[in-house]
Design a protein around this motif. Structure first.
Motif, PDB file in Angstrom:
ATOM      1  N   ASN A   1       0.970  -1.021   0.081  1.00  0.00           N
ATOM      2  CA  ASN A   1      -0.225   0.014   0.246  1.00  0.00           C
ATOM      3  C   ASN A   1       0.756   1.257   0.254  1.00  0.00           C
ATOM      4  OD1 ASN A   1       0.677  -0.962   2.535  1.00  0.00           O
ATOM      5  ND2 ASN A   1      -0.650   0.598   3.308  1.00  0.00           N
ATOM      6  N   ALA A   2       2.017   1.166   0.555  1.00  0.00           N
ATOM      7  CA  ALA A   2       2.951   2.532   0.725  1.00  0.00           C
ATOM      8  C   ALA A   2       3.254   2.958  -0.774  1.00  0.00           C
ATOM      9  CB  ALA A   2       4.256   2.247   1.504  1.00  0.00           C
ATOM     10  N   VAL A   3       3.591   1.919  -1.729  1.00  0.00           N
ATOM     11  CA  VAL A   3       3.935   2.058  -3.127  1.00  0.00           C
ATOM     12  C   VAL A   3       2.849   2.946  -3.871  1.00  0.00           C
ATOM     13  CG1 VAL A   3       4.452   1.030  -5.234  1.00  0.00           C
ATOM     14  CG2 VAL A   3       5.572   0.380  -3.209  1.00  0.00           C
ATOM     15  N   VAL A   4       1.701   2.088  -3.589  1.00  0.00           N
ATOM     16  CA  VAL A   4       0.393   2.812  -4.178  1.00  0.00           C
ATOM     17  C   VAL A   4       0.259   4.362  -3.646  1.00  0.00           C
ATOM     18  CG1 VAL A   4      -2.114   2.836  -4.665  1.00  0.00           C
ATOM     19  CG2 VAL A   4      -0.846   0.669  -4.338  1.00  0.00           C
ATOM     20  N   MET A   5       0.503   4.453  -2.405  1.00  0.00           N
ATOM     21  CA  MET A   5       0.264   5.718  -1.448  1.00  0.00           C
ATOM     22  C   MET A   5       1.185   6.893  -2.063  1.00  0.00           C
ATOM     23  SD  MET A   5      -1.363   7.948   0.772  1.00  0.00           S
ATOM     24  CE  MET A   5      -2.199   6.813   1.686  1.00  0.00           C
ATOM     25  N   LYS A   6       2.355   6.523  -2.321  1.00  0.00           N
ATOM     26  CA  LYS A   6       3.400   7.168  -2.675  1.00  0.00           C
ATOM     27  C   LYS A   6       3.046   7.904  -4.268  1.00  0.00           C
ATOM     28  CE  LYS A   6       8.347   7.491  -3.617  1.00  0.00           C
ATOM     29  NZ  LYS A   6       8.958   7.813  -5.075  1.00  0.00           N
ATOM     30  N   ALA A   7       2.749   6.915  -5.000  1.00  0.00           N
ATOM     31  CA  ALA A   7       2.655   7.131  -6.372  1.00  0.00           C
ATOM     32  C   ALA A   7       1.041   8.021  -6.556  1.00  0.00           C
ATOM     33  CB  ALA A   7       2.086   6.099  -7.352  1.00  0.00           C
ATOM     34  N   TYR A   8       0.056   7.688  -5.677  1.00  0.00           N
ATOM     35  CA  TYR A   8      -1.080   8.738  -5.613  1.00  0.00           C
ATOM     36  C   TYR A   8      -0.586  10.188  -5.189  1.00  0.00           C
ATOM     37  CZ  TYR A   8      -5.865   9.707  -4.279  1.00  0.00           C
ATOM     38  OH  TYR A   8      -7.354  10.372  -4.306  1.00  0.00           O
ATOM     39  N   LEU A   9       0.156  10.460  -4.110  1.00  0.00           N
ATOM     40  CA  LEU A   9       0.367  11.784  -3.482  1.00  0.00           C
ATOM     41  C   LEU A   9       1.291  12.251  -4.685  1.00  0.00           C
ATOM     42  CD1 LEU A   9       1.432  10.707   0.296  1.00  0.00           C
ATOM     43  CD2 LEU A   9      -0.806  11.761  -0.775  1.00  0.00           C
ATOM     44  N   GLU A  10       2.215  11.672  -5.200  1.00  0.00           N
ATOM     45  CA  GLU A  10       2.945  12.287  -6.378  1.00  0.00           C
ATOM     46  C   GLU A  10       2.332  12.689  -7.369  1.00  0.00           C
ATOM     47  OE1 GLU A  10       7.465  10.169  -5.093  1.00  0.00           O
ATOM     48  OE2 GLU A  10       6.099   9.506  -6.678  1.00  0.00           O
ATOM     49  N   ASN A  11       1.298  11.974  -7.826  1.00  0.00           N
ATOM     50  CA  ASN A  11       0.523  12.367  -8.926  1.00  0.00           C
ATOM     51  C   ASN A  11      -0.297  13.534  -8.586  1.00  0.00           C
ATOM     52  OD1 ASN A  11      -0.878  11.921 -11.591  1.00  0.00           O
ATOM     53  ND2 ASN A  11      -2.526  11.527 -10.212  1.00  0.00           N
ATOM     54  N   TRP A  12      -0.964  13.652  -7.396  1.00  0.00           N
ATOM     55  CA  TRP A  12      -1.893  14.684  -6.959  1.00  0.00           C
ATOM     56  C   TRP A  12      -0.840  15.866  -6.914  1.00  0.00           C
ATOM     57  CZ3 TRP A  12      -2.084  18.134  -2.955  1.00  0.00           C
ATOM     58  CH2 TRP A  12      -3.486  18.975  -2.787  1.00  0.00           C
ATOM     59  N   LEU A  13       0.369  15.861  -6.273  1.00  0.00           N
ATOM     60  CA  LEU A  13       1.176  16.963  -6.209  1.00  0.00           C
ATOM     61  C   LEU A  13       1.561  17.757  -7.570  1.00  0.00           C
ATOM     62  CD1 LEU A  13       3.146  16.121  -3.199  1.00  0.00           C
ATOM     63  CD2 LEU A  13       1.736  18.266  -3.074  1.00  0.00           C
ATOM     64  N   ARG A  14       1.608  16.734  -8.642  1.00  0.00           N
ATOM     65  CA  ARG A  14       2.191  16.943  -9.809  1.00  0.00           C
ATOM     66  C   ARG A  14       0.960  17.827 -10.713  1.00  0.00           C
ATOM     67  NH1 ARG A  14       4.832  12.415 -10.230  1.00  0.00           N
ATOM     68  NH2 ARG A  14       3.067  11.380 -11.262  1.00  0.00           N
ATOM     69  N   THR A  15      -0.154  17.154 -10.620  1.00  0.00           N
ATOM     70  CA  THR A  15      -1.284  17.747 -11.068  1.00  0.00           C
ATOM     71  C   THR A  15      -1.965  18.947 -10.344  1.00  0.00           C
ATOM     72  OG1 THR A  15      -2.824  16.273 -10.114  1.00  0.00           O
ATOM     73  CG2 THR A  15      -1.844  15.749 -12.267  1.00  0.00           C
ATOM     74  N   HIS A  16      -2.078  19.082  -9.049  1.00  0.00           N
ATOM     75  CA  HIS A  16      -2.669  20.090  -8.309  1.00  0.00           C
ATOM     76  C   HIS A  16      -1.826  21.140  -7.491  1.00  0.00           C
ATOM     77  CE1 HIS A  16      -5.746  17.065  -8.626  1.00  0.00           C
ATOM     78  NE2 HIS A  16      -6.664  17.896  -8.664  1.00  0.00           N
ATOM     79  N   GLY A  17      -0.441  20.536  -7.224  1.00  0.00           N
ATOM     80  CA  GLY A  17       0.355  21.340  -6.604  1.00  0.00           C
ATOM     81  C   GLY A  17      -0.050  21.552  -4.998  1.00  0.00           C
TER      82      GLY A  17
END
Length: 122
Positions: A104-120
């Protein structure tokens, strides 16, 4: 942006920054007082039903990733503060699973990084 993933059984390092355990269950064999962490975010863990369905079976990995992301979509009030912190300071997501690639940590990392890239950060 700095988000790392680390097994909770590994020793902490100065570069870890804010350490967050994102498992619903406490890791086996560890005493709570022996684990240096800043937050145990059980509410960010996959639901019990999803965790049991996945069973750490790599054959279920893609389905787990999609379903867990769907659960996270509904829990923004819990993960958004973590994303905001990660935009400015190091954050390490801790997990207890043996599999370093399918957890789950791998998924969470990708999820957070994607959100930060798209929303900042806000």
């Amino acid at each position: 942006m700095s988000i790392a993933v680390k097994r909770v059984y590994e020793p902490p390092s100065k570069s870890d920054g804010y350490r967050v355990l994102i498992d619903r269950l406490w890791p086996r064999g560890l005493k709570k007082e022996d684990v240096p962490l800043d937050l145990w975010a059980k509410e960010l863990a996959p639901s019990t039903a999803l965790r049991q369905w996945f069973g750490h079976d790599p054959a279920h990995w893609e389905g787990f990733r999609q379903r867990y992301a769907g659960e996270l979509d509904k829990r923004a009030e819990h993960w958004r503060p973590l994303a905001e912190r990660a935009a400015k300071h190091p954050v390490t997501l801790l997990y207890g699973a043996r599999d370093e690639e399918h957890n789950n940590a791998v998924v969470m990392k990708a999820y957070l990084e994607n959100w930060l890239r798209t929303h900042g950060p806000r």
